[in-house]
Design a protein around this motif. Structure first.
Motif, PDB file in Angstrom:
ATOM      1  N   SER A   1      -1.830  -9.484   0.608  1.00 43.64           N
ATOM      2  CA  SER A   1      -0.518  -8.841   0.586  1.00 43.64           C
ATOM      3  C   SER A   1      -0.497  -7.676  -0.400  1.00 43.64           C
ATOM      4  O   SER A   1       0.150  -6.659  -0.148  1.00 43.64           O
TER       5      SER A   1
ATOM      6  N   LEU B   1       0.177  -3.945   0.765  1.00 47.53           N
ATOM      7  CA  LEU B   1       1.288  -3.237   0.135  1.00 47.53           C
ATOM      8  C   LEU B   1       0.849  -1.868  -0.379  1.00 47.53           C
ATOM      9  O   LEU B   1       1.571  -0.873  -0.214  1.00 47.53           O
TER      10      LEU B   1
ATOM     11  N   THR C   1       7.011  -3.063   4.689  1.00 49.97           N
ATOM     12  CA  THR C   1       6.781  -2.900   3.258  1.00 49.97           C
ATOM     13  C   THR C   1       7.650  -3.858   2.452  1.00 49.97           C
ATOM     14  O   THR C   1       7.179  -4.489   1.500  1.00 49.97           O
ATOM     15  N   TRP C   2       8.916  -3.989   2.837  1.00 47.71           N
ATOM     16  CA  TRP C   2       9.798  -4.918   2.127  1.00 47.71           C
ATOM     17  C   TRP C   2       9.353  -6.362   2.313  1.00 47.71           C
ATOM     18  O   TRP C   2       9.411  -7.161   1.369  1.00 47.71           O
TER      19      TRP C   2
ATOM     20  N   LEU D   1       6.275  -7.469   2.863  1.00 47.26           N
ATOM     21  CA  LEU D   1       5.093  -7.680   2.023  1.00 47.26           C
ATOM     22  C   LEU D   1       5.444  -7.708   0.542  1.00 47.26           C
ATOM     23  O   LEU D   1       4.830  -8.440  -0.229  1.00 47.26           O
ATOM     24  N   THR D   2       6.440  -6.942   0.139  1.00 46.95           N
ATOM     25  CA  THR D   2       6.877  -6.970  -1.262  1.00 46.95           C
ATOM     26  C   THR D   2       7.448  -8.331  -1.630  1.00 46.95           C
ATOM     27  O   THR D   2       7.134  -8.879  -2.694  1.00 46.95           O
TER      28      THR D   2
END
Length: 77
Positions: free
Chosen positions: A14, A18, A56-57, A59-60
């Motif tokens: 991850s 990211l 992206t969010w 994975l964050t």
């Protein structure tokens, strides 16, 4: 293989994903064109950008959650 190693592997993947996704984002800075409002003329929303933001969010959230889990030693060793 223990659960700890599996979670560390997911955490590493991850983090790598990211980094790649953040580098794929288009720059949002207006630069000097933002002073006169000219940067607003050429902006448009794209479904690819929306999808990139969502992934992206996601994975964050995964990365931050696994960071807390791994740092708190909540998994059996």
């Amino acid at each position: 293989m223990t659960l700890n190693y599996v979670v560390q592997g997911i955490w590493s993947l991850s983090a790598l994903g990211l980094v790649v996704l953040v580098l794929l984002h288009s720059p949002k800075g207006d630069g000097l064109g933002g002073l006169g409002g000219q940067a607003q003329l050429f902006t448009s929303t794209k479904s690819a950008e929306t999808t990139l933001n969502r992934v992206t969010w996601i994975l964050t959230v995964i990365f931050m959650t696994l960071t807390v889990v791994l740092s708190a030693n909540w998994l059996p060793r």
